[in-house]
Write an enzyme that holds these catalytic residues in place. Structure first.
Site, PDB file in Angstrom:
ATOM      1  N   HIS A 165      -9.891  -1.010  -7.394  1.00  0.00           N
ATOM      2  CA  HIS A 165      -9.572   0.164  -6.577  1.00  0.00           C
ATOM      3  C   HIS A 165      -8.579   1.087  -7.269  1.00  0.00           C
ATOM      4  CE1 HIS A 165      -9.111   2.484  -2.876  1.00  0.00           C
ATOM      5  NE2 HIS A 165      -7.793   2.289  -2.905  1.00  0.00           N
TER       6      HIS A 165
ATOM      7  N   ASP B 149       0.852  -1.196   0.000  1.00  0.00           N
ATOM      8  CA  ASP B 149       0.000   0.000   0.000  1.00  0.00           C
ATOM      9  C   ASP B 149       0.883   1.240   0.000  1.00  0.00           C
ATOM     10  OD1 ASP B 149      -2.020   1.852   0.343  1.00  0.00           O
ATOM     11  OD2 ASP B 149      -2.982   0.787   1.999  1.00  0.00           O
TER      12      ASP B 149
HETATM   13  C1  HEM Z   1      -8.785   0.721   4.032  1.00  0.00           C
HETATM   14  C2  HEM Z   1      -8.955   1.398   2.914  1.00  0.00           C
HETATM   15  C3  HEM Z   1      -8.031   1.329   1.736  1.00  0.00           C
HETATM   16  C4  HEM Z   1      -7.181   0.335   1.354  1.00  0.00           C
HETATM   17  C5  HEM Z   1      -6.947  -0.999   2.013  1.00  0.00           C
HETATM   18  C6  HEM Z   1      -6.515   0.788   0.163  1.00  0.00           C
HETATM   19  C7  HEM Z   1      -5.569   0.049  -0.528  1.00  0.00           C
HETATM   20  C8  HEM Z   1      -4.914   0.486  -1.657  1.00  0.00           C
HETATM   21  C9  HEM Z   1      -3.954  -0.278  -2.395  1.00  0.00           C
HETATM   22  C10 HEM Z   1      -3.510  -1.688  -2.048  1.00  0.00           C
HETATM   23  C11 HEM Z   1      -3.541   0.467  -3.425  1.00  0.00           C
HETATM   24  C12 HEM Z   1      -2.516   0.073  -4.502  1.00  0.00           C
HETATM   25  C13 HEM Z   1      -1.098   0.458  -4.171  1.00  0.00           C
HETATM   26  C14 HEM Z   1      -0.848   1.918  -4.160  1.00  0.00           C
HETATM   27  O1  HEM Z   1      -0.702   2.568  -5.202  1.00  0.00           O
HETATM   28  O2  HEM Z   1      -0.802   2.473  -3.053  1.00  0.00           O
HETATM   29  C15 HEM Z   1      -4.215   1.734  -3.343  1.00  0.00           C
HETATM   30  C16 HEM Z   1      -4.059   2.771  -4.222  1.00  0.00           C
HETATM   31  C17 HEM Z   1      -4.692   3.984  -4.108  1.00  0.00           C
HETATM   32  N1  HEM Z   1      -5.651   4.321  -3.192  1.00  0.00           N
HETATM   33 FE1  HEM Z   1      -6.362   3.150  -1.740  1.00  0.00          FE
HETATM   34  N2  HEM Z   1      -6.969   2.027  -0.152  1.00  0.00           N
HETATM   35  C18 HEM Z   1      -7.896   2.388   0.782  1.00  0.00           C
HETATM   36  C19 HEM Z   1      -8.617   3.568   0.830  1.00  0.00           C
HETATM   37  C20 HEM Z   1      -8.429   4.633  -0.030  1.00  0.00           C
HETATM   38  C21 HEM Z   1      -9.124   5.874   0.059  1.00  0.00           C
HETATM   39  C22 HEM Z   1     -10.189   6.219   1.100  1.00  0.00           C
HETATM   40  C23 HEM Z   1      -8.631   6.662  -0.936  1.00  0.00           C
HETATM   41  C24 HEM Z   1      -8.969   8.080  -1.286  1.00  0.00           C
HETATM   42  C25 HEM Z   1     -10.166   8.597  -1.191  1.00  0.00           C
HETATM   43  C26 HEM Z   1      -7.645   5.897  -1.650  1.00  0.00           C
HETATM   44  C27 HEM Z   1      -6.921   6.363  -2.711  1.00  0.00           C
HETATM   45  C28 HEM Z   1      -5.994   5.624  -3.408  1.00  0.00           C
HETATM   46  C29 HEM Z   1      -5.232   6.162  -4.504  1.00  0.00           C
HETATM   47  C30 HEM Z   1      -5.294   7.567  -5.052  1.00  0.00           C
HETATM   48  C31 HEM Z   1      -4.411   5.121  -4.955  1.00  0.00           C
HETATM   49  C32 HEM Z   1      -3.417   5.171  -6.110  1.00  0.00           C
HETATM   50  C33 HEM Z   1      -4.119   4.826  -7.386  1.00  0.00           C
HETATM   51  C34 HEM Z   1      -3.159   4.908  -8.550  1.00  0.00           C
HETATM   52  O3  HEM Z   1      -2.833   6.037  -8.949  1.00  0.00           O
HETATM   53  O4  HEM Z   1      -2.701   3.852  -9.023  1.00  0.00           O
HETATM   54  N3  HEM Z   1      -7.551   4.663  -1.069  1.00  0.00           N
HETATM   55  N4  HEM Z   1      -5.068   1.713  -2.257  1.00  0.00           N
END
Ligand code: HEM
Ligand code: HEM
Lengths: 417, 417
Positions: free
Chosen positions: A325, A231
């Site tokens: 996601h 993450d």
């Molecule tokens: C418990 C809740 C969440 C989990 C487990 C989670 C998990 C992840 C994972 C595994 C990734 C892919 C790796 C990375 O690029 O970091 C990711 C990407 C991302 N997440 Fe989340 N996330 C959560 C909540 C959120 C929330 C609430 C937001 C914003 C409102 C968010 C925004 C993003 C963004 C912007 C990316 C990058 C997307 C990209 O440009 O590839 N996430 N998240």
């Protein structure tokens, strides 16, 4: 020091080695340990290579600077988030005095020095990368007669359809983010700062979080969360041309007192881990759009390969599903909206219903929530395959002013400017 | 490996270096990380001195042995205590199957290998000194038809006048103590072991604790607790002639299935930190009988100098007060009674009344609670100056059998013997 968030600190660098010596001296000067012991520690350090375990404890994050610490600081193993409400009748002067006391104490603690009347909890530990970050909530401004300085960007977050927010654990006049690589150092700072709030503000809510301990893996890796995913991969990087612009309010930005500051969106997001763990690894990977083992996008490559949202499999299906996601959250799906995610995991035991009370203390940093968290969460709220496994249980938004120079305190431009 | 409790692990020794290599190999073999990466890691490790941060993650505590791990293991930074009750109708066979599954998984996890159907939470972390310790509560024996094997030593603890025990967080049929130097490794083990209990037992209570991160100080020091005291100094030492006799049930002891085992008294002791912090450092030191800065007894010397309970000050007063904690708790005041204290601190945020919900997950190990915890706590309950600042909120006593050899499981001699 390092400005790369979400990666493990580097092996002992010349800088942290210098710090190590500096710290040992400072510790001796402040009388934290008996003179003899401190002397021995310092000279041993100078004589031989430092103890292989000691860089964890001896690393100090500078308190002063353009930006507050705790935003681009590498993830820390222990965190406390605390929201406080001003005591009834507290005015601007009282708030200014509180912020002055807090800054002074944070400066001491982050350098590994003990404040006056110390509880002793962190005695003989180094600074252990301690950071303290201060923020102001929307309700602060009215209470201290500074409504005219309320930033537009502090407008209340909109409601999202999946929100199930607990107001007692949401919002707050003031916010402290404490992070450190040692649990006693973090708790020590929490007690010291809380004590200084006595009479001026009382704790509204407090949450504890954690991340991997530096050194638990020796590969420099992005963090994992409690769903087992890597993450933080596609976070803006401090080396990106537009990093500062995305994350920090510019020097000539509005309002002036927020120059060098940032807005922190804090969401307590519980993970429905029992349902999640029932999915096969393949299903889990589809929900995210990345491989679990190494974080590589399902469109191919390694963790750091750019995601190809348009990639199509041989059978004509999308390599990264429509509701994955990373697709729904990507800047490309949100008119370029982006934020720096710097979370802590949390685990508060079991709920009455037997489910783990665990998940993410999600903290998103951006120069403007309307170009960061808000549009992305609007999209995720409607279309994210992951949202079935999440519960947003608390929410807050804070204006986090820029850092201060020696002799000043954080928030001074707001409270005295 | 190290058998000295309550001290920081040593700098990377030849043994842990060997382990580091062993672990990298095991990780690769178990497919925890992609072959290429594991290969690179292993060969880098062999080529140069190991990464200064990596000994924390790469240290493995052996699962097999005469005694279970987690008793003489150095304090770990993260801990989970879990009590479970057997599912209605669970019999001896079901309990045996559960303990067999648990031992197998604990063996895998403590070696840094992932069990089948893994959640992935600890992927790419080393074993990080993970230990898992299994115990049986008094109520276990009746439920599985083994009343005839109930040890006398598992008699219910007596009531103490200052007890304010919460029955829902006390006792339990089964007990797990999980400890590790990484929060995700510890949580991973908790999830894996809890999943294996499904259908056989359900969680009764669960508590999270912490200690200093190894390396937060480079001086080998005894731990501090949340009152700021050095805690653990006058513990029995594995090098003492009578250490085994005090802590472990002898090979020919009673009952036979407890050979090499120990009894764990678990007390959740809240600290009244706000009152405590109001005392001057001098008053605090009198309450304990030792100096806060370095743990030296008030009768003189350094931390490790034997306490002189008879020492009298120039003004005729006792150097160590009549109600000082170390006087009342000392073996000399209790017909030689002694125990090995191996605690975790806890901090679960704030209570409704605004006080910190923080203190000690006190765990005392002894061959017989009647020659360890019970007489000492009887005395402390009546005469300890520290007790005004403590609340005993939960209590449990578990029979912790000896360790097992490869191919066996913990508790086999009880369940199949
Ligand atoms: C418990 C809740 C969440 C989990 C487990 C989670 C998990 C992840 C994972 C595994 C990734 C892919 C790796 C990375 O690029 O970091 C990711 C990407 C991302 N997440 Fe989340 N996330 C959560 C909540 C959120 C929330 C609430 C937001 C914003 C409102 C968010 C925004 C993003 C963004 C912007 C990316 C990058 C997307 C990209 O440009 O590839 N996430 N998240
Ligand atoms: C939160 C509760 C407690 C705190 C903060 C605490 C703290 C301390 C401290 C600072 C010491 C001196 C250093 C050392 O030798 O370890 C000590 C010693 C000791 N404590 Fe406690 N203690 C607590 C509860 C208990 C309980 C419940 C027992 C047993 C019933 C106990 C038994 C002992 C013993 C046997 C010693 C060593 C005395 C000697 O031989 O010098 N303590 N404790």
């Amino acid at each position: 020091m390092s400005t790369t968030p979400n990666t493990q600190p580097e092996p002992l660098s010349p800088i942290s080695r210098r710090r190590l010596l500096g710290t040992a001296g400072a510790v001796g000067a402040a009388g934290l340990v008996a003179g003899g012991a401190a002397g021995a520690y310092a000279s041993e350090t100078a004589r031989s290579e430092p103890d292989p375990l000691s860089s964890l404890g001896s690393t100090a994050e500078p308190f002063h600077g353009d930006h507050q610490a705790g935003i681009t600081t590498p993830l820390q193993a222990h965190g406390h988030l605390v929201a406080l409400d001003l005591a009834p009748g507290a005015d601007r002067k009282a708030a200014a005095a509180l912020l002055r006391r807090w800054s002074k104490t944070a400066e001491e603690l982050t350098a590994g020095r003990a404040p006056a009347d110390d509880t002793g909890i962190a005695l003989d530990a180094g600074p252990a990368s301690l950071t303290v970050t201060f923020g102001f909530g929307r309700t602060f401004f009215g209470k201290v007669g500074l409504k005219d300085r309320l930033p537009e960007a502090l407008a209340p977050l909109p409601d999202f359809s999946a929100d199930a927010l607990d107001p007692r654990r949401s919002n707050g006049d003031l916010w402290l983010q404490i992070g450190a690589n040692d649990g006693l150092v973090a708790f020590h700072a929490l007690r010291a700062l809380q004590r200084e709030a006595r009479g001026a503000a009382r704790v509204r809510w407090q949450m504890n979080g954690f991340n991997r301990t530096p050194g638990a893996t020796s590969r420099p890796m992005t963090a994992r969360n409690l769903m087992g995913q890597i993450d933080g991969t596609n976070n803006p990087k401090p080396t990106d041309d537009d990093f500062d612009q995305r994350v920090f309010v510019p020097a000539k930005g509005q309002p002036a007192w927020m120059a060098g500051g940032s807005y922190a969106v804090v969401r307590r997001i519980r993970m429905l881990l029992d349902s999640w763990d029932h999915l096969s690894p393949e299903r889990q990977e589809k929900v995210i759009g990345r491989r679990k083992s190494d974080g590589a996008p399902l469109s191919g490559g390694t963790e750091t390969t750019p995601v190809r949202l348009d990639k199509v499999n041989a059978d004509g299906s999308l390599a990264i599903a429509g509701d994955a996601h990373v697709r729904v959250a990507a800047p490309a799906s949100n008119q370029g909206a982006a934020m720096l995610r710097r979370p802590f995991s949390y685990h508060d035991g079991f709920r009455e219903d037997g489910a783990p009370d665990a998940g993410l203390l999600f903290i998103a940093w951006q120069a403007d929530p309307m170009k960061g968290f808000v549009p992305v969460q609007r999209k995720l709220d409607r279309g994210d395959g992951l949202s079935r496994f999440l519960r947003h249980e608390a929410s807050a938004l804070f204006a986090v002013p820029g850092g201060c120079v020696p002799g000043e305190y954080v928030g001074q431009a707001l409270l005295e400017g």
